[in-house]
Design a protein around this motif. Sequence first.
Motif, PDB file in Angstrom:
ATOM      1  N   ALA A   1       0.807  -1.214   0.000  1.00 36.84           N
ATOM      2  CA  ALA A   1       0.000   0.000   0.000  1.00 36.84           C
ATOM      3  C   ALA A   1       0.841   1.265   0.000  1.00 36.84           C
ATOM      4  N   GLY A   2       2.192   1.130  -0.060  1.00 36.96           N
ATOM      5  CA  GLY A   2       3.070   2.290  -0.073  1.00 36.96           C
ATOM      6  C   GLY A   2       3.214   2.962   1.283  1.00 36.96           C
ATOM      7  N   GLN A   3       2.987   2.214   2.357  1.00 37.59           N
ATOM      8  CA  GLN A   3       3.068   2.789   3.695  1.00 37.59           C
ATOM      9  C   GLN A   3       4.518   2.839   4.167  1.00 37.59           C
ATOM     10  N   THR A   4       4.871   3.913   4.859  1.00 37.56           N
ATOM     11  CA  THR A   4       6.216   4.064   5.420  1.00 37.56           C
ATOM     12  C   THR A   4       6.169   3.817   6.922  1.00 37.56           C
ATOM     13  N   LEU A   5       7.347   3.675   7.503  1.00 32.90           N
ATOM     14  CA  LEU A   5       7.420   3.457   8.953  1.00 32.90           C
ATOM     15  C   LEU A   5       6.886   4.670   9.710  1.00 32.90           C
ATOM     16  N   ALA A   6       7.161   5.859   9.212  1.00 34.13           N
ATOM     17  CA  ALA A   6       6.672   7.063   9.884  1.00 34.13           C
ATOM     18  C   ALA A   6       5.148   7.120   9.879  1.00 34.13           C
ATOM     19  N   ALA A   7       4.532   6.804   8.734  1.00 35.26           N
ATOM     20  CA  ALA A   7       3.070   6.807   8.663  1.00 35.26           C
ATOM     21  C   ALA A   7       2.483   5.739   9.574  1.00 35.26           C
ATOM     22  N   LEU A   8       3.108   4.556   9.588  1.00 30.84           N
ATOM     23  CA  LEU A   8       2.628   3.495  10.474  1.00 30.84           C
ATOM     24  C   LEU A   8       2.731   3.921  11.932  1.00 30.84           C
ATOM     25  N   THR A   9       3.821   4.591  12.280  1.00 31.67           N
ATOM     26  CA  THR A   9       4.005   5.030  13.671  1.00 31.67           C
ATOM     27  C   THR A   9       2.948   6.052  14.068  1.00 31.67           C
ATOM     28  N   ASP A  10       2.665   7.010  13.195  1.00 23.14           N
ATOM     29  CA  ASP A  10       1.652   8.024  13.518  1.00 23.14           C
ATOM     30  C   ASP A  10       0.271   7.392  13.712  1.00 23.14           C
ATOM     31  N   ALA A  11      -0.085   6.482  12.826  1.00 25.02           N
ATOM     32  CA  ALA A  11      -1.396   5.841  12.943  1.00 25.02           C
ATOM     33  C   ALA A  11      -1.470   4.991  14.207  1.00 25.02           C
ATOM     34  N   THR A  12      -0.376   4.297  14.516  1.00 22.66           N
ATOM     35  CA  THR A  12      -0.364   3.444  15.711  1.00 22.66           C
ATOM     36  C   THR A  12      -0.471   4.276  16.980  1.00 22.66           C
TER      37      THR A  12
END
Length: 551
Positions: free
Chosen positions: A123-134
Motif C-alpha cells: 500500500a506504499g506505507q512508510t514506517l513514519a506513517a505506520l508510527t503516527d497511525a499506531t
Amino acid sequence: MGRLRLFAVMPRLMLFSFVMALSVTVAPAGAAEPSSRTITATPTEDESADLVLLNRPVVRFRGSLLGATPQQRARRGENNLAELLQRGGDDTVSIRPTELGNIVLVGGQMAFVLTEDDADRLAGQTLAALTDATVARLRRVIAESRESRDSEALLKGLSLAVLESAVALALLAGLTRLHRWVGAHLLAAVSRQAERLTLAGTELIRRDRVLAIVRRLVSALYGLLFAVLVYAWLGQVLARFPYTRAWGERLNGYFLGIAAGFADGILTTLPNLLVAALMFLLARGVVGLLKPLFDHVSSSGNHIGWLDRDTVEPTRKIANLMIWVFALVMAYPYLPGAQTEAFKGMSVLIGLMVSLGASSIVGQGASGLILMYSRTLRSGEYVRIGEHEGTIVALNLFTTRLRTGRGAEITLPNSLIVGSATHNYSRTADGASFALDTTVSIGYDTPWRQVEALLVEAALRTPGVLRQPAPRVFQTALSDFYPEYCLVVQASPSGPSPRAEVLSHLHAHIQDVFNEYGVQIMSPHYIDDPASAKLVPRTRWAPPPASGSGP
C-alpha cells in the motif's frame, strides 16, 4: 586503528544492550531469551498478527524482530500494555527512534517496537506513517481504558443506553401498530380490486392467492424495518461502553457504509435517470400528439390517405409500440446497471428467449396485419372460414373471433385464416346486409317456373329478407334425377347472429309455400322408368303462383 574501530562500534553495542534490557524487564516471566541477531525476513499476510486491546486493533505486526515472530510480538505487546495500564500513573505515549525501528513508550516504559517490515509496502506505507497511525490508535485505547475505570462515565453511558433502548422499544411498538393498520387497509383495498378482475363472471386471478402474496410482502417489509431498528439500537448501545465500543462502531460503520453506498449510487445514477425519464416523457408526448388524429379517424369514419376506420386501431398500436421501443432503446444506456455484466447477460438471455419462442407470435402478428391492412375482413361482416361460419365480432392482431347463429363464439388464429379460403357474404351486398343462399332439389315433373315462383314467394315472406335487391333463383345443376335450384337473397342484420335465424325462417317458409301449392319437396329417386313419360305439358308450364293466381 583497532581502538578507533572499537570506539566507533561502542554506541551501537550500548543501544542494542539497552533495547535488550528493556525487553527483558517488561517481558513476561518465562519468555524465551531473544537471539543476538535480528531476523528481517518478512512473513506472508497469513503469518501477520494484530495487537488488540479493548477489542480495538492497535497495530499489525508483519515482520519478525530479534527472532520473535509477529504472533509472539503481538502477545508481548498486549501483555506489556495491560501491565502498564494496570499500574496507572503516567500513560503518555511517546516514540523513541532507534536503528531497529521506533520504540513505542507508554509512561516512559517500552510497550512494543515498530520496524520497517511492519509497514504495508504493497500500500506504499512508510514506517513514519505506520508510527503516527499506531500512536493515534494507542492514545484512543488508553483514553477508553481510563474511561472504563471511571464510574461516572460508565453511569452516563448506562443512562444513555437505557434511554436509547426506551426509544427503540417505542419505535418498534409504533412500527408494529403501523404494520397492522397498513396490512388491514391494504388487504381490504386489494380484495376490492381483485373482485373486479372478472371476465364473464370468472375470476381472472384468484383473490386468496393475491391476498396471500400481498400479506407476505407486507410482512417481509415489516421484518426488514424491524431488523434495521434492532441493528441500529444494538450498534448504539454497544458504542456507549469502552469495552464494546469497537464492536458498536463496526456495526454502525457497516450500516452507515451500506446507507452511504445506496445514497452514492442514487446520487450517481440520478442524472442518468433524469435523462431516461426525459426520453420516456418525450415518447409519451409524441403518443399524445398522435392520439387526436387516430381518434378523429376512428369516430368520424373519414379516411386520411390509406388510414381509415378499419386500419386506425392497428396503426395506433403499431405506432405506439414503435415509439415506446425507440424510447427504451435510447434510454437503455442511461438505466442503472446497464453497463454491468449481469445486465448484459440478462439482455442476451431475453434476446435468446425471444428469438427461440417468438417465431409463432411474429407469424400470428404478421397474419393479423395482413388481414387488417388488406381489408380482407371487417368487424360485423358475415363470413365462412373453412368449416366455421359466423359474424366477425373482433379482429385482433393475433386472433379473430366469430359468433355463430347458435350462440357459440369461435376464436381462430390469424395464420389459419390467411391460409384458408374465406367466404364473405357481406361484401356483395350494399350497406350493412349480407347474402343468403339455400339449395333445393325438385323433380323434373314440376315446372321450373313454378319452383322459381315458389322460392321467391317464400323469400318475400321471410322477415329480414330485403325486397331490394330482389331474391333470385339459379338452376345450378341438372342432375340425374332432379334439377337443383339455388335461392339467393339479401338480408339485413340486426345483431351478430341473425343469419342462422333468417336461414331457419327461410327454410320454414319454403316448406309452407310448397305445401300450400301442392308441390312435394322430394327428389324422385327410382330404379325403373314409369309407364308414362315424366313430362310437363305446355298447359302446366305456368301453374300458380307462376301464373300470378293463388291456390
